[in-house]
Write a protein that holds these residues in place. Structure first.
Motif, short mmCIF file in Angstrom:
data_model
loop_
_atom_site.label_atom_id
_atom_site.label_comp_id
_atom_site.label_asym_id
_atom_site.label_seq_id
_atom_site.Cartn_x
_atom_site.Cartn_y
_atom_site.Cartn_z
N LEU A 91 10.91 -6.23 1.49
CA LEU A 91 9.68 -6.91 1.10
C LEU A 91 9.95 -8.10 0.17
N ALA A 104 6.03 -6.40 -4.53
CA ALA A 104 6.42 -5.58 -3.39
C ALA A 104 6.00 -4.12 -3.58
N ARG A 136 5.08 -6.07 4.15
CA ARG A 136 5.91 -7.27 4.02
C ARG A 136 5.12 -8.53 4.32
#
Length: 257
Positions: A91, A104, A136
């Protein structure tokens, strides 16, 4: 040049795409408003993924006008997680943020994967991997979110769960969304509009004015399903039709990619 619509996250006029000497997209006009959820349906070879990739800037295309306001993020059919990096590192890869790890972790919490932050991608289930792929995309806070058949490889029960998650995330963040799908019911359950792409052109643009949460048995849902299937060349009342492929409680079309 046409006047830009207020609130439009993308505006396209006259989009054309050729592969060698074959024209795949023929003068596409498309507006997606900020916070609007649009589904794109069509048979295999109609140009759905080509259009999505053009919007993502992954395939070169020419247009009279091509405007995408803000950031774009893509979630593909395959999660495409880097196998040698843990989930959290996937991410943060290339993420421009003051505190990438905190952003993230917040995104993973939104999709229910906080406990899998340090897991290797190959240890994730199919549903977990797709949730990581969505996280993501969303951690980049996109103005336009492109979904290229991200649910097609999931089992029916997992798809229902991910559908609910996507709607929750969309309602919370309100990006403009373009979902490429071959599942008519999926389009009707999720989207505000359904576009039918045929021979590289938008053949129909159907507004889906159904109350949420949506029920497949609702008469208006059934009517719109029939309208979309007919537009795609399928007779929905013919249960013996070779074009219909049952998937639990969804209606898929054979030959649609």
């Amino acid at each position: 040049m046409a006047t830009r619509l207020p609130g439009a996250v993308t505006r396209i006029r006259g989009l054309v795409k050729d592969f060698d000497e074959r024209r795949v997209l023929h003068g596409i006009d498309l507006d997606i408003q900020r916070g609007e959820f649009v589904a794109l349906l069509g048979r295999s070879g109609s140009g759905k993924s080509t259009l999505l990739r053009a919007l993502a800037g992954l395939d070169g295309a020419t247009a009279d006008e091509f405007t995408v306001s803000g950031d774009v993020a893509v979630a593909f059919q395959e999660p495409r997680l880097v196998p040698w990096k843990r989930v959290l590192a996937n991410l943060t890869l290339g993420l421009r943020h003051d505190d990438p790890k905190a952003a993230a972790r917040a995104a993973l919490a939104e999709v229910g994967l906080s406990e899998r932050a340090e897991a290797w991608p190959l240890t994730l289930s199919g549903g977990e991997a797709q949730r990581a792929s969505l996280a993501r995309a969303l951690v980049r806070e996109p103005d336009l979110l492109l979904l290229d058949e991200p649910f097609s490889a999931l089992d029916a029960l997992t798809r229902i769960t991910i559908h609910k998650l996507v709607l929750e995330l969309w309602a919370r963040h309100r990006p403009g969304v373009l979902l490429v799908t071959h599942d008519v019911d999926e389009a009707l359950l999720l989207a505000d509009r359904a576009l039918v792409l045929a021979d590289g052109r938008i053949a129909r643009d159907i507004r889906i004015d159904l109350p949420r949460p949506r029920r497949r048995e609702h008469p208006d849902f059934v009517a719109l399903r029939g309208e979309l299937l007919a537009e795609l060349g399928v007779v929905p009342d013919d249960e013996s039709s070779e074009d219909l492929v049952p998937l639990k409680d969804s209606v898929l079309l054979k030959g649609i990619a």
